[in-house]
Design a protein around this motif. Structure first.
Motif, PDB file in Angstrom:
ATOM      1  N   ALA A 254     -13.799 -13.116   4.773  1.00 49.91           N
ATOM      2  CA  ALA A 254     -12.437 -13.467   4.359  1.00 49.91           C
ATOM      3  C   ALA A 254     -12.428 -14.026   2.938  1.00 49.91           C
ATOM      4  O   ALA A 254     -11.500 -13.777   2.159  1.00 49.91           O
ATOM      5  CB  ALA A 254     -11.835 -14.475   5.343  1.00 49.91           C
ATOM      6  N   HIS A 255     -13.481 -14.762   2.570  1.00 51.00           N
ATOM      7  CA  HIS A 255     -13.599 -15.265   1.197  1.00 51.00           C
ATOM      8  C   HIS A 255     -13.740 -14.112   0.200  1.00 51.00           C
ATOM      9  O   HIS A 255     -13.378 -14.238  -0.971  1.00 51.00           O
ATOM     10  CB  HIS A 255     -14.821 -16.189   1.074  1.00 51.00           C
ATOM     11  CG  HIS A 255     -14.586 -17.570   1.565  1.00 51.00           C
ATOM     12  ND1 HIS A 255     -13.549 -18.365   1.118  1.00 51.00           N
ATOM     13  CD2 HIS A 255     -15.273 -18.327   2.481  1.00 51.00           C
ATOM     14  CE1 HIS A 255     -13.593 -19.538   1.723  1.00 51.00           C
ATOM     15  NE2 HIS A 255     -14.627 -19.546   2.557  1.00 51.00           N
TER      16      HIS A 255
ATOM     17  N   ASP B 134      -7.763 -26.983  -2.512  1.00 48.17           N
ATOM     18  CA  ASP B 134      -8.359 -26.652  -1.219  1.00 48.17           C
ATOM     19  C   ASP B 134      -8.285 -27.874  -0.309  1.00 48.17           C
ATOM     20  O   ASP B 134      -9.275 -28.554  -0.069  1.00 48.17           O
ATOM     21  CB  ASP B 134      -9.814 -26.200  -1.427  1.00 48.17           C
ATOM     22  CG  ASP B 134     -10.413 -25.582  -0.183  1.00 48.17           C
ATOM     23  OD1 ASP B 134      -9.646 -25.226   0.739  1.00 48.17           O
ATOM     24  OD2 ASP B 134     -11.645 -25.451  -0.123  1.00 48.17           O
TER      25      ASP B 134
ATOM     26  N   VAL C 298      -9.629 -12.373   0.290  1.00 44.50           N
ATOM     27  CA  VAL C 298      -8.422 -13.096  -0.159  1.00 44.50           C
ATOM     28  C   VAL C 298      -8.220 -13.051  -1.677  1.00 44.50           C
ATOM     29  O   VAL C 298      -7.110 -12.772  -2.145  1.00 44.50           O
ATOM     30  CB  VAL C 298      -8.434 -14.555   0.351  1.00 44.50           C
ATOM     31  CG1 VAL C 298      -7.269 -15.345  -0.248  1.00 44.50           C
ATOM     32  CG2 VAL C 298      -8.347 -14.578   1.868  1.00 44.50           C
TER      33      VAL C 298
ATOM     34  N   ARG D 267      -9.705 -27.614   4.020  1.00 50.57           N
ATOM     35  CA  ARG D 267     -11.050 -27.114   4.299  1.00 50.57           C
ATOM     36  C   ARG D 267     -11.670 -27.758   5.541  1.00 50.57           C
ATOM     37  O   ARG D 267     -12.139 -27.068   6.443  1.00 50.57           O
ATOM     38  CB  ARG D 267     -11.952 -27.367   3.085  1.00 50.57           C
ATOM     39  CG  ARG D 267     -13.398 -26.995   3.290  1.00 50.57           C
ATOM     40  CD  ARG D 267     -14.200 -27.311   2.046  1.00 50.57           C
ATOM     41  NE  ARG D 267     -15.615 -27.032   2.230  1.00 50.57           N
ATOM     42  CZ  ARG D 267     -16.546 -27.237   1.322  1.00 50.57           C
ATOM     43  NH1 ARG D 267     -16.195 -27.745   0.137  1.00 50.57           N
ATOM     44  NH2 ARG D 267     -17.808 -26.954   1.564  1.00 50.57           N
TER      45      ARG D 267
ATOM     46  N   HIS E 212     -15.732 -15.362   8.536  1.00 54.81           N
ATOM     47  CA  HIS E 212     -15.246 -16.419   7.630  1.00 54.81           C
ATOM     48  C   HIS E 212     -15.620 -16.095   6.183  1.00 54.81           C
ATOM     49  O   HIS E 212     -14.767 -16.122   5.280  1.00 54.81           O
ATOM     50  CB  HIS E 212     -15.856 -17.755   8.060  1.00 54.81           C
ATOM     51  CG  HIS E 212     -15.468 -18.917   7.211  1.00 54.81           C
ATOM     52  ND1 HIS E 212     -14.722 -19.978   7.679  1.00 54.81           N
ATOM     53  CD2 HIS E 212     -15.731 -19.215   5.895  1.00 54.81           C
ATOM     54  CE1 HIS E 212     -14.543 -20.861   6.704  1.00 54.81           C
ATOM     55  NE2 HIS E 212     -15.152 -20.423   5.611  1.00 54.81           N
TER      56      HIS E 212
ATOM     57  N   ALA F 219      -9.242 -21.890  -1.548  1.00 57.09           N
ATOM     58  CA  ALA F 219     -10.393 -21.319  -0.840  1.00 57.09           C
ATOM     59  C   ALA F 219     -10.202 -21.269   0.669  1.00 57.09           C
ATOM     60  O   ALA F 219     -10.635 -20.311   1.325  1.00 57.09           O
ATOM     61  CB  ALA F 219     -11.644 -22.119  -1.188  1.00 57.09           C
ATOM     62  N   HIS F 220      -9.569 -22.299   1.245  1.00 61.35           N
ATOM     63  CA  HIS F 220      -9.359 -22.329   2.694  1.00 61.35           C
ATOM     64  C   HIS F 220      -7.883 -22.570   3.019  1.00 61.35           C
ATOM     65  O   HIS F 220      -7.551 -23.179   4.037  1.00 61.35           O
ATOM     66  CB  HIS F 220     -10.225 -23.408   3.345  1.00 61.35           C
ATOM     67  CG  HIS F 220     -11.696 -23.170   3.212  1.00 61.35           C
ATOM     68  ND1 HIS F 220     -12.418 -23.616   2.118  1.00 61.35           N
ATOM     69  CD2 HIS F 220     -12.572 -22.508   4.009  1.00 61.35           C
ATOM     70  CE1 HIS F 220     -13.683 -23.248   2.258  1.00 61.35           C
ATOM     71  NE2 HIS F 220     -13.808 -22.578   3.381  1.00 61.35           N
TER      72      HIS F 220
ATOM     73  N   PHE G 102      -8.626 -14.638   7.894  1.00 60.57           N
ATOM     74  CA  PHE G 102      -9.698 -14.958   8.837  1.00 60.57           C
ATOM     75  C   PHE G 102      -9.236 -14.717  10.273  1.00 60.57           C
ATOM     76  O   PHE G 102      -9.941 -14.091  11.078  1.00 60.57           O
ATOM     77  CB  PHE G 102     -10.129 -16.415   8.638  1.00 60.57           C
ATOM     78  CG  PHE G 102     -11.180 -16.888   9.602  1.00 60.57           C
ATOM     79  CD1 PHE G 102     -12.295 -16.101   9.891  1.00 60.57           C
ATOM     80  CD2 PHE G 102     -11.060 -18.123  10.220  1.00 60.57           C
ATOM     81  CE1 PHE G 102     -13.270 -16.544  10.782  1.00 60.57           C
ATOM     82  CE2 PHE G 102     -12.027 -18.568  11.101  1.00 60.57           C
ATOM     83  CZ  PHE G 102     -13.129 -17.765  11.390  1.00 60.57           C
TER      84      PHE G 102
ATOM     85  N   GLU H 216      -3.384 -18.575   3.205  1.00 59.30           N
ATOM     86  CA  GLU H 216      -3.685 -17.153   3.052  1.00 59.30           C
ATOM     87  C   GLU H 216      -5.069 -16.824   3.615  1.00 59.30           C
ATOM     88  O   GLU H 216      -5.261 -15.808   4.298  1.00 59.30           O
ATOM     89  CB  GLU H 216      -3.616 -16.744   1.581  1.00 59.30           C
ATOM     90  CG  GLU H 216      -2.243 -16.864   0.959  1.00 59.30           C
ATOM     91  CD  GLU H 216      -1.909 -18.287   0.530  1.00 59.30           C
ATOM     92  OE1 GLU H 216      -0.742 -18.540   0.161  1.00 59.30           O
ATOM     93  OE2 GLU H 216      -2.808 -19.155   0.568  1.00 59.30           O
ATOM     94  N   PHE H 217      -6.032 -17.707   3.325  1.00 55.03           N
ATOM     95  CA  PHE H 217      -7.381 -17.515   3.864  1.00 55.03           C
ATOM     96  C   PHE H 217      -7.352 -17.582   5.392  1.00 55.03           C
ATOM     97  O   PHE H 217      -7.954 -16.742   6.074  1.00 55.03           O
ATOM     98  CB  PHE H 217      -8.337 -18.579   3.326  1.00 55.03           C
ATOM     99  CG  PHE H 217      -9.689 -18.534   3.977  1.00 55.03           C
ATOM    100  CD1 PHE H 217     -10.680 -17.697   3.492  1.00 55.03           C
ATOM    101  CD2 PHE H 217      -9.958 -19.317   5.103  1.00 55.03           C
ATOM    102  CE1 PHE H 217     -11.934 -17.630   4.106  1.00 55.03           C
ATOM    103  CE2 PHE H 217     -11.204 -19.260   5.722  1.00 55.03           C
ATOM    104  CZ  PHE H 217     -12.190 -18.409   5.221  1.00 55.03           C
TER     105      PHE H 217
END
Length: 211
Positions: free
Chosen positions: A93-94, A7, A97, A10, A90, A106-107, A115, A110-111
């Motif tokens: 979206a978590h 990640d 994904v 982020r 936001h 996580a971020h 988002f 793709e995230f």
């Protein structure tokens, strides 16, 4: 065992997201008043929209109170400062994904793609353009690999299928009625005496209707 990517964007994504934190769409404004029930109503309404349900088979996302903001497949928790549209999208979206890209960070890109898509659909094109520009400025990579293709047929095609089904149902009902009356006519001798050609022909037709 599948290992998630690091990640590593982020902080950049958080900074980029700040440009829309205070924005809110008129469409969903009625749901948000800073309370958890209002946030839950917001999410419930969003999940029922056609564009969302055609891509994600998610019927419910639990929203609860928390100290900060956290989201995942099991739901999301929101502190008082986080009960606004941008943060809810936001955290949603978590939730989405990992369903299509379990190894995505996580971020990660793709995230960011999911988002941005949610912002575009909910908050509008203007906010989505602001977010995209901020992504570029803050060097946030984005792709749409985690956005599934629509899973359902169009509303127009659905209506055509419904009409076809109703038509077929009516045809079957009419066939049952026709077969019943035809059978009675054969048994009563209205279509010819026993052994006659007309009666034998009628019985052949009756067998076809019974298939």
């Amino acid at each position: 065992m599948k290992v998630r990517d690091r990640d590593n964007q982020r902080t950049r994504l958080y900074k980029a997201e700040s440009v829309i934190r205070k924005s809110q769409s008129d469409k969903y404004a009625k749901y948000l008043n800073g309370s958890i029930p209002s946030c839950q109503e917001y999410v419930n309404a969003l999940l029922k929209t056609a564009w969302f349900s055609r891509r994600w088979m998610v019927k419910y996302v639990h929203v609860k109170s928390g100290k900060g903001a956290r989201g995942g497949i099991n739901g999301m928790s929101l502190g008082k400062w986080a009960r606004c549209e941008a943060v809810i999208l936001h955290e949603l979206a978590h939730n989405l994904v990992p369903r299509s890209c379990p190894t995505a960070s996580a971020h990660g890109p793709e995230f960011a793609g999911v988002f941005h898509y949610l912002v575009q659909q909910v908050m509008g094109k203007e906010e989505a353009l602001k977010l995209k520009a901020s992504f570029k400025e803050n060097k946030v990579r984005m792709n749409r690999k985690a956005i599934p293709s629509p899973q359902f047929i169009s509303e127009r095609k659905q209506e055509t299928e419904r009409r076809k089904y109703k038509s077929e149902a009516l045809d079957k009902t009419a066939l049952v009625i026709l077969r019943t009356y035809f059978e009675r006519a054969v048994k009563s001798g209205l279509l010819g005496e026993v052994g006659s050609k007309s009666r034998n022909d009628a019985r052949k037709i009756l067998r076809q209707l019974s298939k």
